[in-house]
Each structure stands twice: as structure tokens, then as C-alpha cells.
Design an enzyme around this catalytic site. Sequence first.
Site, PDB file in Angstrom:
ATOM      1  N   HIS A 191      -8.497   8.050   2.497  1.00 30.74           N
ATOM      2  CA  HIS A 191      -7.897   9.389   2.496  1.00 30.74           C
ATOM      3  C   HIS A 191      -8.957  10.424   2.194  1.00 30.74           C
ATOM      4  CE1 HIS A 191      -7.554   7.681  -1.574  1.00 30.74           C
ATOM      5  NE2 HIS A 191      -7.711   8.901  -2.028  1.00 30.74           N
ATOM      6  N   CYS A 206       0.843  -1.195   0.000  1.00 29.37           N
ATOM      7  CA  CYS A 206       0.000   0.000   0.000  1.00 29.37           C
ATOM      8  C   CYS A 206       0.882   1.251   0.000  1.00 29.37           C
ATOM      9  CB  CYS A 206      -0.925  -0.005   1.215  1.00 29.37           C
ATOM     10  SG  CYS A 206      -1.826   1.530   1.399  1.00 29.37           S
TER      11      CYS A 206
HETATM   12  P1  AMP Z   1      -8.158   8.910  -5.118  1.00 29.13           P
HETATM   13  O1  AMP Z   1      -8.216   8.972  -6.617  1.00 29.13           O
HETATM   14  O2  AMP Z   1      -9.299   9.575  -4.420  1.00 29.13           O
HETATM   15  O3  AMP Z   1      -7.901   7.501  -4.638  1.00 29.13           O
HETATM   16  O4  AMP Z   1      -6.917   9.802  -4.717  1.00 29.13           O
HETATM   17  C1  AMP Z   1      -5.608   9.344  -4.758  1.00 29.13           C
HETATM   18  C2  AMP Z   1      -4.737  10.568  -4.848  1.00 29.13           C
HETATM   19  O5  AMP Z   1      -3.444  10.202  -4.481  1.00 29.13           O
HETATM   20  C3  AMP Z   1      -4.655  11.177  -6.250  1.00 29.13           C
HETATM   21  O6  AMP Z   1      -5.101  12.527  -6.215  1.00 29.13           O
HETATM   22  C4  AMP Z   1      -3.164  11.083  -6.585  1.00 29.13           C
HETATM   23  O7  AMP Z   1      -2.699  12.215  -7.289  1.00 29.13           O
HETATM   24  C5  AMP Z   1      -2.541  10.982  -5.212  1.00 29.13           C
HETATM   25  N1  AMP Z   1      -1.263  10.296  -5.123  1.00 29.13           N
HETATM   26  C6  AMP Z   1      -0.931   9.062  -5.603  1.00 29.13           C
HETATM   27  N2  AMP Z   1       0.322   8.748  -5.262  1.00 29.13           N
HETATM   28  C7  AMP Z   1       0.794   9.789  -4.528  1.00 29.13           C
HETATM   29  C8  AMP Z   1       2.032  10.063  -3.874  1.00 29.13           C
HETATM   30  N3  AMP Z   1       3.059   9.194  -3.898  1.00 29.13           N
HETATM   31  N4  AMP Z   1       2.181  11.239  -3.238  1.00 29.13           N
HETATM   32  C9  AMP Z   1       1.163  12.129  -3.197  1.00 29.13           C
HETATM   33  N5  AMP Z   1      -0.025  11.932  -3.774  1.00 29.13           N
HETATM   34  C10 AMP Z   1      -0.209  10.783  -4.436  1.00 29.13           C
HETATM   35 ZN    ZN Z   2      -2.431   1.468   3.520  1.00 29.52          ZN
END
Ligand code: AMP
Ligand code: ZN
Length: 113
Positions: free
Chosen positions: A99, A4
Amino acid sequence: MDDCIFCKIAHGEIPSKKVYEDDKILAFYDLDPKAPVHVLIIPKEHISSAWDITEENSDIVAYIFQKAPQLAKELALEGGFRLVNNCGDNGGQTVKHLHFHMLGGRFMAWPPG
Ligand code: AMP
Ligand code: ZN
């Protein structure tokens, strides 16, 4: 959860641009911002999605919402903000660790796309 990405960020195994951290939660900037300010707030404990919030673990959700105004003030979001949880495929969830997106710095249209 071994594979994860947000658990790895929570444990410092993958770098992130942190804006707030304590023993229960972490807030860090989204890599692909959808607004002038786009921060993700996560519980350090792995919960896969809003589907998995239960009577036993729901305190963390209240805690995140309790911390949100403080965080918004630190991020200069006096004009307001949107706190969003995407759940499941139709909800647009791509990372399977609970999140909340804190979005601000511009007017947020409603309804979302
Ligand atoms: P969701 O689409 O609601 O699951 O949001 C996931 C979010 O995580 C997206 O807005 C991505 O841009 C962000 N994301 C994915 N990997 C990372 C990372 N390593 N650091 C910061 N944000 C991330
Ligand atoms: Zn997790």
C-alpha cells in the site's frame, strides 16, 4: 489471501471509506490518519510488500503513481503531497499487503522519524 485485511477491504468484505476504485486499485481513508488527508492506495491483487514487486507485477506500481495526481487533485492537495510505502519491520510496515500512503494537507517534515 484469506487473512489479509486489505484483501478483505478490496473485496468489500470489510467496509472502508472509499475515495477511488477501479478494476485494479482501491483508495480509501486511513483509519488512524497521520495528516489532515491520509488515504491508502492499494492494488486489488495481493502483493505482500515492496520486497515482492517483480518484473511480472510491477505495472501496478506505475499505475498507482499514474493515478496519484488525479487523486491528489480530487482530495484538494494542490499544495503537494507525500506518497509513502513502508516496507518490512524497519520500514514500519504493519499491514502485509502493498500500500501507498497519500499524505497531505500540511507540510511534511523531512527526514521522517
Ligand atoms: P503501514 O503501517 O505502512 O503498514 O500502514 C498500515 C495502515 O493501515 C496504518 O496507517 C493503519 O492506520 C491503516 N489501517 C489498518 N487497518 C485499517 C482499516 N481497516 N481501514 C483503514 N485503514 C487501516
Ligand atoms: Zn492482501
